[in-house]
Design a protein around this motif. Sequence first.
Motif, PDB file in Angstrom:
ATOM      1  N   LEU A   1       0.873  -1.219  -0.027  1.00 27.49           N
ATOM      2  CA  LEU A   1       0.533   0.188  -0.029  1.00 27.49           C
ATOM      3  C   LEU A   1       0.929   1.559   0.309  1.00 27.49           C
ATOM      4  O   LEU A   1       0.836   2.532  -0.596  1.00 27.49           O
ATOM      5  CB  LEU A   1      -0.360   0.179   1.160  1.00 27.49           C
ATOM      6  N   TYR A   2       1.682   1.228   0.923  1.00 24.57           N
ATOM      7  CA  TYR A   2       2.875   2.001   0.683  1.00 24.57           C
ATOM      8  C   TYR A   2       3.682   2.834  -0.664  1.00 24.57           C
ATOM      9  O   TYR A   2       3.890   4.002  -0.707  1.00 24.57           O
ATOM     10  CB  TYR A   2       3.772   2.098   1.845  1.00 24.57           C
ATOM     11  N   TYR A   3       3.782   1.598  -1.010  1.00 19.80           N
ATOM     12  CA  TYR A   3       4.756   1.824  -2.364  1.00 19.80           C
ATOM     13  C   TYR A   3       3.329   2.239  -3.441  1.00 19.80           C
ATOM     14  O   TYR A   3       3.840   2.685  -4.098  1.00 19.80           O
ATOM     15  CB  TYR A   3       5.253   0.378  -2.863  1.00 19.80           C
ATOM     16  N   ALA A   4       2.325   1.490  -3.373  1.00 21.65           N
ATOM     17  CA  ALA A   4       1.551   2.191  -4.248  1.00 21.65           C
ATOM     18  C   ALA A   4       1.168   3.980  -4.645  1.00 21.65           C
ATOM     19  O   ALA A   4       0.744   4.090  -5.040  1.00 21.65           O
ATOM     20  CB  ALA A   4       0.276   1.000  -3.852  1.00 21.65           C
ATOM     21  N   ARG A   5       1.100   4.259  -2.988  1.00 18.80           N
ATOM     22  CA  ARG A   5       0.605   5.740  -2.354  1.00 18.80           C
ATOM     23  C   ARG A   5       1.344   6.032  -2.895  1.00 18.80           C
ATOM     24  O   ARG A   5       1.465   7.649  -3.851  1.00 18.80           O
ATOM     25  CB  ARG A   5       0.747   6.028  -1.321  1.00 18.80           C
ATOM     26  N   VAL A   6       3.118   6.101  -2.748  1.00 19.71           N
ATOM     27  CA  VAL A   6       3.755   6.779  -3.836  1.00 19.71           C
ATOM     28  C   VAL A   6       3.796   6.412  -4.624  1.00 19.71           C
ATOM     29  O   VAL A   6       4.316   8.079  -5.474  1.00 19.71           O
ATOM     30  CB  VAL A   6       4.890   5.751  -3.200  1.00 19.71           C
ATOM     31  N   ARG A   7       4.041   5.640  -5.497  1.00 23.98           N
ATOM     32  CA  ARG A   7       4.241   5.752  -7.071  1.00 23.98           C
ATOM     33  C   ARG A   7       2.720   6.890  -7.617  1.00 23.98           C
ATOM     34  O   ARG A   7       2.977   6.916  -8.921  1.00 23.98           O
ATOM     35  CB  ARG A   7       3.935   4.183  -7.543  1.00 23.98           C
ATOM     36  N   ARG A   8       1.816   6.494  -7.036  1.00 20.31           N
ATOM     37  CA  ARG A   8       0.742   7.427  -7.572  1.00 20.31           C
ATOM     38  C   ARG A   8       0.470   8.665  -7.770  1.00 20.31           C
ATOM     39  O   ARG A   8       0.679   9.570  -7.584  1.00 20.31           O
ATOM     40  CB  ARG A   8      -0.640   7.142  -6.660  1.00 20.31           C
ATOM     41  N   LYS A   9       1.772   9.362  -6.351  1.00 19.99           N
ATOM     42  CA  LYS A   9       1.991  10.371  -6.650  1.00 19.99           C
ATOM     43  C   LYS A   9       2.796  10.854  -7.244  1.00 19.99           C
ATOM     44  O   LYS A   9       3.137  11.954  -7.868  1.00 19.99           O
ATOM     45  CB  LYS A   9       2.693  10.886  -4.716  1.00 19.99           C
ATOM     46  N   CYS A  10       3.801  10.288  -6.956  1.00 21.00           N
ATOM     47  CA  CYS A  10       4.882  10.567  -8.719  1.00 21.00           C
ATOM     48  C   CYS A  10       4.161   9.650 -10.036  1.00 21.00           C
ATOM     49  O   CYS A  10       5.175   9.721 -10.767  1.00 21.00           O
ATOM     50  CB  CYS A  10       5.875   9.649  -8.549  1.00 21.00           C
ATOM     51  N   ALA A  11       3.249   9.968 -10.296  1.00 19.36           N
ATOM     52  CA  ALA A  11       2.925   9.172 -12.028  1.00 19.36           C
ATOM     53  C   ALA A  11       3.151   9.580 -13.030  1.00 19.36           C
ATOM     54  O   ALA A  11       3.939   8.829 -13.893  1.00 19.36           O
ATOM     55  CB  ALA A  11       1.043   9.059 -10.971  1.00 19.36           C
TER      56      ALA A  11
ATOM     57  N   ALA B   1      11.633  12.162  -2.220  1.00 16.06           N
ATOM     58  CA  ALA B   1      10.921  12.627  -1.362  1.00 16.06           C
ATOM     59  C   ALA B   1       9.299  12.490  -0.363  1.00 16.06           C
ATOM     60  O   ALA B   1       9.008  13.106   0.331  1.00 16.06           O
ATOM     61  CB  ALA B   1       9.774  14.467  -1.998  1.00 16.06           C
ATOM     62  N   HIS B   2       8.611  11.173  -1.253  1.00 14.45           N
ATOM     63  CA  HIS B   2       7.238  11.097  -0.565  1.00 14.45           C
ATOM     64  C   HIS B   2       7.404  10.101  -0.096  1.00 14.45           C
ATOM     65  O   HIS B   2       6.294   9.426   0.457  1.00 14.45           O
ATOM     66  CB  HIS B   2       6.293  10.995  -1.543  1.00 14.45           C
TER      67      HIS B   2
ATOM     68  N   GLU C   1       3.842   9.468   5.361  1.00 12.22           N
ATOM     69  CA  GLU C   1       3.033   8.486   4.130  1.00 12.22           C
ATOM     70  C   GLU C   1       3.138   6.660   4.720  1.00 12.22           C
ATOM     71  O   GLU C   1       2.245   6.142   3.853  1.00 12.22           O
ATOM     72  CB  GLU C   1       4.738   8.703   2.653  1.00 12.22           C
ATOM     73  N   GLU C   2       3.745   6.341   4.967  1.00  5.98           N
ATOM     74  CA  GLU C   2       3.602   5.071   5.084  1.00  5.98           C
ATOM     75  C   GLU C   2       3.326   4.766   7.098  1.00  5.98           C
ATOM     76  O   GLU C   2       2.196   3.100   6.552  1.00  5.98           O
ATOM     77  CB  GLU C   2       5.002   4.098   6.125  1.00  5.98           C
ATOM     78  N   ASP C   3       2.830   5.497   7.592  1.00  7.06           N
ATOM     79  CA  ASP C   3       2.271   5.519   8.407  1.00  7.06           C
ATOM     80  C   ASP C   3       0.515   6.047   7.517  1.00  7.06           C
ATOM     81  O   ASP C   3      -0.474   5.192   8.904  1.00  7.06           O
ATOM     82  CB  ASP C   3       2.423   6.628   9.958  1.00  7.06           C
ATOM     83  N   ALA C   4      -0.046   6.638   6.346  1.00  7.87           N
ATOM     84  CA  ALA C   4      -0.833   6.674   6.580  1.00  7.87           C
ATOM     85  C   ALA C   4      -1.043   5.304   5.075  1.00  7.87           C
ATOM     86  O   ALA C   4      -2.520   4.688   5.806  1.00  7.87           O
ATOM     87  CB  ALA C   4      -0.935   7.636   5.846  1.00  7.87           C
ATOM     88  N   ALA C   5      -0.240   4.680   4.973  1.00 10.06           N
ATOM     89  CA  ALA C   5      -0.622   2.895   4.693  1.00 10.06           C
ATOM     90  C   ALA C   5      -1.158   2.522   5.436  1.00 10.06           C
ATOM     91  O   ALA C   5      -2.008   1.189   5.536  1.00 10.06           O
ATOM     92  CB  ALA C   5       0.374   2.746   3.654  1.00 10.06           C
ATOM     93  N   ARG C   6      -0.911   2.370   6.802  1.00  5.87           N
ATOM     94  CA  ARG C   6      -0.798   1.758   7.679  1.00  5.87           C
ATOM     95  C   ARG C   6      -2.245   1.892   8.094  1.00  5.87           C
ATOM     96  O   ARG C   6      -3.128   0.843   8.977  1.00  5.87           O
ATOM     97  CB  ARG C   6       0.158   1.748   8.639  1.00  5.87           C
TER      98      ARG C   6
END
Length: 133
Positions: free
Chosen positions: A31-41, A75-76, A81-86
């Motif tokens: 989830l964490y990696y997907a959130r970071v990739r989404r922000k840097c799409a 940066a992201h 961001e990891e806490d948000a994914a958790r």
Amino acid sequence: MMTTPKSVSSPLPIRGPIPLSAAQEGQVKELYYARVRRKCANEIREFAACAMNRTFSATWVCRQQRLAMNSCMIAHASQKEEDAAREEWFATMDQRRKAREEKEKKKAEQEKFYREWWDLDKGPSRGADTKRE
């Protein structure tokens, strides 16, 4: 004179209400990696477009896009961001549980159909498995 030690706080803060297994931690990381990739799409897309149909030359030709992509991801990729994914993982626990229960129910229904179709509930057949006296 002897002094009592001050209370020592834990060096690692608790991030969830319950400890997670390795598999669950892996789900949180996904989830964490997907959130970071989404922000840097956009940066990822630009790098991928530049690197398309290139092999070794992508290192030099697409350097600017690669650096932009990496700096965005760095940066992201933060503890916040990891806490948000958790938190997202814990929020969707009930949905995953319901999906798992539905899957198990469907599997049991399919197994019941299979056993009825092949007459497996009636016990051993009167073939080679029966003993002669």
